[in-house]
Design an enzyme around this catalytic site. Structure first.
Site, mmCIF file in Angstrom:
data_model
loop_
_atom_site.group_PDB
_atom_site.id
_atom_site.type_symbol
_atom_site.label_atom_id
_atom_site.label_comp_id
_atom_site.label_asym_id
_atom_site.label_seq_id
_atom_site.Cartn_x
_atom_site.Cartn_y
_atom_site.Cartn_z
ATOM 1 N N GLU A 1 14.345 -0.668 2.641
ATOM 2 C CA GLU A 1 13.738 0.261 3.608
ATOM 3 C C GLU A 1 14.695 0.405 4.797
ATOM 4 O O GLU A 1 15.381 -0.577 5.150
ATOM 5 C CB GLU A 1 12.414 -0.343 4.085
ATOM 6 C CG GLU A 1 11.757 0.320 5.269
ATOM 7 C CD GLU A 1 10.640 -0.542 5.880
ATOM 8 O OE1 GLU A 1 10.753 -1.784 5.851
ATOM 9 O OE2 GLU A 1 9.656 0.031 6.375
ATOM 10 N N ASN B 1 8.988 7.284 7.855
ATOM 11 C CA ASN B 1 9.697 6.169 7.227
ATOM 12 C C ASN B 1 9.740 6.537 5.743
ATOM 13 O O ASN B 1 8.712 6.499 5.070
ATOM 14 C CB ASN B 1 8.926 4.867 7.474
ATOM 15 C CG ASN B 1 9.721 3.653 7.029
ATOM 16 O OD1 ASN B 1 10.646 3.774 6.218
ATOM 17 N ND2 ASN B 1 9.368 2.485 7.558
ATOM 18 N N LYS C 1 6.285 6.685 3.837
ATOM 19 C CA LYS C 1 5.446 5.484 3.961
ATOM 20 C C LYS C 1 4.074 5.813 4.554
ATOM 21 O O LYS C 1 3.965 6.352 5.650
ATOM 22 C CB LYS C 1 6.162 4.468 4.843
ATOM 23 C CG LYS C 1 5.471 3.123 5.014
ATOM 24 C CD LYS C 1 6.381 2.218 5.826
ATOM 25 C CE LYS C 1 5.801 0.827 6.008
ATOM 26 N NZ LYS C 1 6.773 -0.028 6.764
ATOM 27 N N GLU D 1 6.406 0.951 14.375
ATOM 28 C CA GLU D 1 6.470 2.039 13.394
ATOM 29 C C GLU D 1 5.460 3.138 13.689
ATOM 30 O O GLU D 1 5.731 4.315 13.471
ATOM 31 C CB GLU D 1 6.262 1.490 11.984
ATOM 32 C CG GLU D 1 7.394 0.579 11.525
ATOM 33 C CD GLU D 1 7.281 0.232 10.063
ATOM 34 O OE1 GLU D 1 7.218 -0.967 9.741
ATOM 35 O OE2 GLU D 1 7.243 1.147 9.232
ATOM 36 N N CYS E 1 7.701 -1.139 1.878
ATOM 37 C CA CYS E 1 7.353 -2.315 2.655
ATOM 38 C C CYS E 1 5.854 -2.637 2.739
ATOM 39 O O CYS E 1 5.270 -3.073 1.767
ATOM 40 C CB CYS E 1 7.977 -2.220 4.047
ATOM 41 S SG CYS E 1 8.094 -3.824 4.795
ATOM 42 N N ASN F 1 11.450 -4.594 5.016
ATOM 43 C CA ASN F 1 11.972 -5.398 6.125
ATOM 44 C C ASN F 1 10.801 -6.257 6.570
ATOM 45 O O ASN F 1 9.862 -5.742 7.177
ATOM 46 C CB ASN F 1 12.370 -4.530 7.324
ATOM 47 C CG ASN F 1 13.591 -3.666 7.096
ATOM 48 O OD1 ASN F 1 14.651 -3.948 7.642
ATOM 49 N ND2 ASN F 1 13.469 -2.607 6.331
HETATM 50 N N1 ING Z 1 7.163 -4.951 7.619
HETATM 51 C C1 ING Z 1 6.227 -5.964 7.330
HETATM 52 C C2 ING Z 1 5.668 -5.946 5.938
HETATM 53 O O1 ING Z 1 4.612 -5.414 5.674
HETATM 54 C C3 ING Z 1 4.403 -7.311 8.082
HETATM 55 C C4 ING Z 1 5.138 -6.029 8.350
HETATM 56 C C5 ING Z 1 5.057 -8.531 8.169
HETATM 57 C C6 ING Z 1 3.073 -7.257 7.754
HETATM 58 C C7 ING Z 1 4.342 -9.724 7.930
HETATM 59 C C8 ING Z 1 2.345 -8.434 7.522
HETATM 60 C C9 ING Z 1 2.989 -9.662 7.594
HETATM 61 O O2 ING Z 1 6.304 -6.561 5.103
HETATM 62 C C10 ING Z 1 7.126 -3.608 7.382
HETATM 63 N N2 ING Z 1 8.238 -2.920 7.727
HETATM 64 O O3 ING Z 1 6.147 -3.035 6.909
#
Ligand code: ING
Length: 338
Positions: free
Chosen positions: A46, A109, A127, A147, A196, A221
């Site tokens: 991503e 995104n 996204k 985001e 993601c 990410n």
């Molecule tokens: N990043 C993370 C993901 O869903 C996240 C946000 C991190 C959500 C940890 C929950 C726990 O993997 C993105 N860019 O969506």
């Protein structure tokens, strides 16, 4: 036998002020490595061309703009063109995630599926599930997740598509219909793309599952130790937070691949951007039975390769997860109405 050789191209740290041309060269190197192993399809992460910039609050719109790719079709944009030219010249298909600034100025995104075989983009996905907040955290030292500030929710839905020339050579006509029953196990590979956070939402996978997809591709990410991630102070130690982030990534990729009887390929932007902003690795290829068959070892640039046979999807799609025979949609109203 509908075998193909696939890869996840994990990309390590990309700093806030990294030179985009250098980052693209790293991606070209990963693609060349894949080509040397006769890989036919490579999944990149991503927002691959830049650092994961939604962690930062940008007051200056001109600075923020640097992190977006301009235009509805980016494949001839100066800095990223080398990647698509290589894919076309070697007839390799690639999934690439990036921050999209549309011709009419909107931000998404986004990821595209570029068919090296067809020499063009054959699908785009934006996204749908944007995590985090629109407003930055009060704490100026917090690592943000903006985001919702920089992107609109995706407006293209979850459209499965067929990738020409991967498992069925271009000469043989693949079945025109995308009806699951009629085309199951025949014709070109039926694929879907997520980005993601989408991977944590079973509805997104099921939208593709109901279209008969045999392969889902996801770039991501995923930070783990941002103390104010999503506004709560993370009670875990960095080691515990890291362990849990890897566990949840593996859990959602394996469970959703199994429940939709499809392969999945996930590719991480990994490492420590600017030496401190952590992102998990864990890029992986998962089978329709929910087993991880290949995964990244570290958090640097790394190619994860596997040979898969799309026929392996039939067992699930025609037995345990034969949706037509087993699902009772008259009871599922809440899923779309709430
Ligand atoms: N990043 C993370 C993901 O869903 C996240 C946000 C991190 C959500 C940890 C929950 C726990 O993997 C993105 N860019 O969506």
């Amino acid at each position: 036998q509908r075998t193909l050789k696939v890869a996840a191209a994990q990309v390590g740290s990309v700093d806030r002020n990294a030179d985009k041309n250098e980052t693209v060269q790293r991606m070209v190197k990963l693609l060349e490595e894949a080509i040397s192993q006769n890989v036919q399809l490579v999944v990149f992460p991503e927002t691959t061309f830049t650092t994961f910039f939604p962690r930062h609050l940008f007051e200056d719109p001109a600075e923020l703009e640097k992190y977006f790719e301009q235009g509805d079709d980016i494949t001839n944009n100066e800095s990223v063109k080398p990647l698509f030219d290589l894919a076309r010249s070697k007839k390799v298909d690639i999934y690439v995630g990036y921050a999209e600034r549309t011709d009419d100025g909107r931000g998404f995104n986004t990821c595209i599926y570029y068919s090296g075989n067809a020499g063009k983009v054959i699908s785009k996905y934006r996204k749908v599930h944007l995590p985090g907040t629109k407003e930055p955290f009060a704490n100026p030292d917090a690592v943000n997740q903006l985001e919702k500030r920089y992107f609109e929710p995706g407006n293209l839905g979850f459209k499965a598509f067929r990738a020409p020339g991967l498992v069925v050579d271009a000469a043989k006509k693949d079945t025109a219909s995308t009806d699951v029953k009629e085309t199951l196990g025949k014709g070109d590979a039926i694929m879907g793309m997520l980005i993601c956070n989408d991977r944590r939402w079973p509805e997104a996978w099921r939208m593709y599952g109901l279209q008969g997809v045999e392969l889902i591709m996801v770039g991501y990410n995923t930070p783990y130790n941002a103390p104010d991630l999503f506004g709560f102070r993370n009670p875990m130690t960095p080691e515990q937070a890291e362990k849990e982030a890897y566990y949840h990534h593996k859990l959602v990729m394996e469970a959703n691949s199994y429940m939709n009887a499809c392969f999945s390929i996930s590719a991480a932007r990994a490492g420590f951007d600017d030496g401190k902003y952590d992102l998990i690795g864990g890029s992986a290829i998962v089978s329709p039975n929910g087993y991880t068959i290949a995964q990244a070892k570290g958090v640097d640039d790394e190619l994860v390769v596997a040979e898969i046979d799309l026929e392996d999807c039939r067992q699930g799609k025609e037995k345990t997860f034969d949706f037509d025979r087993h699902r009772r949609t008259e009871h599922y109203g809440l899923i779309t109405s709430q």
